[in-house]
Design a protein around this motif. Structure first.
Motif, PDB file in Angstrom:
ATOM      1  N   ASP A 118      42.480  42.193  28.185  1.00  0.00           N
ATOM      2  CA  ASP A 118      41.417  41.971  29.156  1.00  0.00           C
ATOM      3  C   ASP A 118      40.191  42.695  28.610  1.00  0.00           C
ATOM      4  O   ASP A 118      40.164  43.916  28.532  1.00  0.00           O
ATOM      5  N   GLY A 121      34.548  41.410  30.139  1.00  0.00           N
ATOM      6  CA  GLY A 121      34.242  41.790  31.518  1.00  0.00           C
ATOM      7  C   GLY A 121      32.794  41.670  31.943  1.00  0.00           C
ATOM      8  O   GLY A 121      32.294  42.529  32.676  1.00  0.00           O
ATOM      9  N   ASN A 123      29.464  40.306  33.994  1.00  0.00           N
ATOM     10  CA  ASN A 123      29.280  39.854  35.364  1.00  0.00           C
ATOM     11  C   ASN A 123      28.348  38.658  35.328  1.00  0.00           C
ATOM     12  O   ASN A 123      27.268  38.733  34.737  1.00  0.00           O
ATOM     13  N   HIS A 158      37.903  37.939  31.890  1.00  0.00           N
ATOM     14  CA  HIS A 158      37.878  38.514  33.245  1.00  0.00           C
ATOM     15  C   HIS A 158      36.452  38.790  33.746  1.00  0.00           C
ATOM     16  O   HIS A 158      36.040  39.942  33.970  1.00  0.00           O
ATOM     17  N   TYR A 323      37.480  44.909  44.371  1.00  0.00           N
ATOM     18  CA  TYR A 323      37.613  44.808  42.905  1.00  0.00           C
ATOM     19  C   TYR A 323      39.076  44.952  42.491  1.00  0.00           C
ATOM     20  O   TYR A 323      39.610  44.177  41.715  1.00  0.00           O
ATOM     21  N   ASP A 327      42.038  42.561  40.672  1.00  0.00           N
ATOM     22  CA  ASP A 327      42.745  43.005  39.468  1.00  0.00           C
ATOM     23  C   ASP A 327      44.262  42.928  39.666  1.00  0.00           C
ATOM     24  O   ASP A 327      44.988  42.501  38.766  1.00  0.00           O
ATOM     25  N   VAL A 347      37.973  48.725  28.723  1.00  0.00           N
ATOM     26  CA  VAL A 347      36.954  48.907  29.763  1.00  0.00           C
ATOM     27  C   VAL A 347      36.346  50.312  29.619  1.00  0.00           C
ATOM     28  O   VAL A 347      36.982  51.228  29.091  1.00  0.00           O
ATOM     29  N   GLN A 351      36.164  54.054  34.208  1.00  0.00           N
ATOM     30  CA  GLN A 351      37.067  53.365  35.143  1.00  0.00           C
ATOM     31  C   GLN A 351      38.524  53.804  34.953  1.00  0.00           C
ATOM     32  O   GLN A 351      39.439  53.157  35.443  1.00  0.00           O
ATOM     33  N   PHE A 355      41.867  52.471  37.019  1.00  0.00           N
ATOM     34  CA  PHE A 355      42.994  51.751  36.412  1.00  0.00           C
ATOM     35  C   PHE A 355      44.317  52.490  36.597  1.00  0.00           C
ATOM     36  O   PHE A 355      45.366  51.871  36.721  1.00  0.00           O
TER      37      PHE A 355
HETATM   38  N1  ARG Z   1      33.077  43.427  35.358  1.00  0.00           N
HETATM   39  C1  ARG Z   1      33.505  44.780  35.255  1.00  0.00           C
HETATM   40  C2  ARG Z   1      32.300  45.694  35.079  1.00  0.00           C
HETATM   41  O1  ARG Z   1      31.246  45.254  34.640  1.00  0.00           O
HETATM   42  C3  ARG Z   1      34.449  45.024  34.128  1.00  0.00           C
HETATM   43  C4  ARG Z   1      35.750  44.303  34.232  1.00  0.00           C
HETATM   44  C5  ARG Z   1      36.853  45.021  33.545  1.00  0.00           C
HETATM   45  N2  ARG Z   1      38.123  44.362  33.637  1.00  0.00           N
HETATM   46  C6  ARG Z   1      38.922  44.393  34.692  1.00  0.00           C
HETATM   47  N3  ARG Z   1      40.042  43.742  34.684  1.00  0.00           N
HETATM   48  N4  ARG Z   1      38.598  45.079  35.775  1.00  0.00           N
HETATM   49  O2  ARG Z   1      32.434  46.887  35.347  1.00  0.00           O
END
Ligand code: ARG
Length: 587
Positions: A118, A121, A123, A158, A323, A327, A347, A351, A355
């Motif tokens: 994954d 990521g 947006n 993702h 969020y 996941d 990532v 985070q 996780f």
């Molecule tokens: N879109 C998220 C961000 O910009 C990151 C995604 C990471 N992947 C996941 N499976 N949460 O912070």
């Protein structure tokens, strides 16, 4: 095939055994005194107690058994009991020939796995910024490394395509164009196939809407309502949302392809939406999820925790998902559809705690099997020269596109000085070299560390940089080409005695490929590949400077040199392909 240290150790182990000692004592390591020897064995010291003998005597016994060994050019027993070893060039050459005959040069993984990575990521509707660079670059390298190891790997982007940002865009759009069909609740027909906005409009809408929502409570409430309407399936909202996704994805694909990054799955958070009700039901039934202040949560703390790990919130009190809900639901889908042995998340390391909660929750509630590996590969921040997160000169967030353009332009200027190239060729070459600068600049750092993005240093043709590696490879290519033009035949098969010190160093460096790959793979550490090829390139350049290659008059000698260059190029090409960039023909 054995790794080089194991192959050398095998010789020494035999000698220990032949001298009447335990074979295991014959383990060999790379010398920590390269001025004295190339490899060393400290087994005599370890065996002293066991055999009630002075270590030096054991070492001498073993050395005596090695005098006839074809593997070593010299074996010395030195006080207090070291065995100092220098290998024979012929031993290295045989080893390299065995490597060259193997598809992966002696790198083999016993148990290939099924892996999902994954990464990326992004947006949707928000431009890619430099923060997204690391996930893409590191994730792509990890994907390639695992694939090379024989794993079956699926890379999933993702995308963030389901949260409040979608509601913000839709609500802002409805204010600007209230008359559009998408906002007419009574409309039941088809919606237009064409999006009512371009990517640049879209990219302007999000920050505007986000800004307004921070200042205006009512605006924010309306955006949340729009998010809810979208998620609960209001037709017009869904249709508009699809347009946003399409326009965004087209743009994302363009940008990722410039980075030589590609995904097998273009799924997003939204793809987990329909999975949520079933998952929640199961979590409730299993007795894992309970209501706390109206919200549905799962406890994930463990007795051994040193810090507080808060519960994992599955649904907010208004029933909205979060969020982590997407996941978790995504994990459920992935397990069902792909049965992976391992899930890897590339990532931002900020985070990590998040996780940890998600992984614990997935294990506890049985979304994954006990043996499923869940790995979080957190990366550090890309900083500017001031040590603060990388910004534009004006202090804004740097768009990835502009950064790439800037580096491309700089490279083009350097490359265009070389007037042997057409403009088109120079552009293509500049893009290749620029990409090596960015990717190598990033990947050569341990992923979890913050690093300073120093354009000037990264784009230099000298030092520990991508362009330096490419330059070295281009140098080899040009020699091989000249050799061919003079009627020679380039082949790795003609490798034979090189008979000079820098050549031997290069041979030794080459034999380390499979050992290095094993570490890079098991530790998910692309920086190990970087460190390896930098050393290899240095060894190659050293050899090049000390050896007359094209003017060598002994054809046998010359073809041995050529074979050595060719194999070095093959290994370097393999390495940079794993890192996700390639070398031009000229530069
Ligand atoms: N879109 C998220 C961000 O910009 C990151 C995604 C990471 N992947 C996941 N499976 N949460 O912070």
């Amino acid at each position: 095939m054995l790794k080089i240290l194991d192959a050398i150790s095998a010789e020494v182990k035999n000698a220990f055994e032949a001298a009447g000692y335990r074979a295991e004592l014959g383990n060999v390591t790379v010398s920590n005194r390269p001025d004295l020897c190339e490899y060393q064995c400290n087994g005599a010291m370890a065996g002293a107690k066991e055999y009630h003998k002075a270590p030096i005597m054991i070492a001498q016994d073993v050395a005596a058994k090695l005098t006839d060994s074809k593997a070593f050019a010299s074996v010395e027993a030195v006080a207090p009991g070291f065995l100092n070893l220098k290998v024979n060039e012929a031993f290295l050459i045989d080893y390299i020939k065995e490597m060259a005959a193997d598809e992966k040069f002696g790198f083999a993984v016993a148990q290939p796995k099924k892996v999902i990575i994954d990464y990326g990521g992004p947006n949707v509707a928000k431009p890619l910024h430099v923060g997204h660079l690391r996930s893409a670059v590191i994730g792509e390298a990890i994907k390639r490394i695992c694939r090379y190891a024989g794993d079956t790997v699926t890379g999933d982007i993702h995308m963030g395509d389901w949260g409040l940002q979608m509601g913000l865009i839709i609500y802002e759009f409805s204010l600007r164009h209230p008359d559009l069909l998408y906002f007419d609740d009574t409309y039941t027909g088809e919606y237009p196939a064409e999006a009512p906005f371009t990517i640049s409009e879209l990219e302007e809408i999000y920050p505007t809407a986000s800004g307004k929502s921070k200042e205006d409570e009512d605006y924010k409430a309306k955006a949340m309502e729009a998010t809810f309407k979208l998620q609960s399936g209001v037709r017009g909202y869904r249709a508009l949302w699809k347009h946003i996704i399409n326009v965004s994805v087209t743009d994302l694909k363009k940008n990722y392809s410039k980075l030589n990054v590609d995904f097998d799955l273009w799924n997003g958070e939204s793809d987990a939406h329909d999975e949520i009700p079933g998952m929640v039901e199961e979590m409730k039934k299993g007795g894992y999820a309970y209501l706390s202040n109206g919200a549905l949560v799962v406890d994930v703390k463990e007795e051994t925790d040193k810090k507080e790990i808060p519960p994992c919130m599955i649904l907010k009190s208004d029933g909205a998902s979060l969020y982590n809900t997407t996941d978790l639901a995504t994990i459920r889908i992935r397990m069902r559809e792909y049965q992976p042995d391992e899930l890897i998340y590339v990532v931002d390391k900020r985070q990590e705690l998040y996780f940890e909660q998600v992984f614990r929750c997935a294990r506890k509630t049985g979304l994954v099997k006990p043996e499923t590996e869940l790995k979080f590969l957190g990366f550090g921040t890309m900083n500017g020269k001031d040590g603060k997160p990388f910004k534009t000169r004006q202090g804004g967030v740097m768009r990835l596109e502009y950064l790439l353009q800037e580096i491309n332009d700089q490279m083009y200027e350097k490359i265009a000085e070389n007037e042997t190239m057409s403009e088109e060729e120079a552009k293509k070459t500049a893009a290749q070299v620029a990409l090596s600068a960015i990717k190598y600049g990033d990947l050569s750092n341990q992923a979890s560390k913050d690093y300073i993005f120093d354009i000037e240093r990264f784009t230099s043709f000298e030092g520990d940089t991508g362009p330096y590696l490419l330059y070295t490879m281009v140098r080899i290519k040009s020699i091989l080409k000249k050799y061919e033009e003079a009627g020679g035949k380039v082949s790795e098969a003609t490798l034979a005695s090189i008979d000079n010190a820098s050549g031997k160093d290069l041979l030794k460096s080459l034999t380390g490929f499979n050992t290095m790959m094993e570490a890079a793979y098991s530790e998910l550490a692309p920086h190990k590949i970087c460190a390896y090829i930098y050393d290899l390139a240095n060894a190659l350049n050293h050899f090049y400077h000390e050896t007359k290659i094209l003017t060598e008059s002994d054809p046998a000698k010359q073809s041995a040199y050529i074979a050595l260059l060719k194999f070095t190029l093959t290994i370097m090409e393999t390495c940079i392909d794993l890192l996700g960039f390639e070398a031009p023909e000229k530069m």
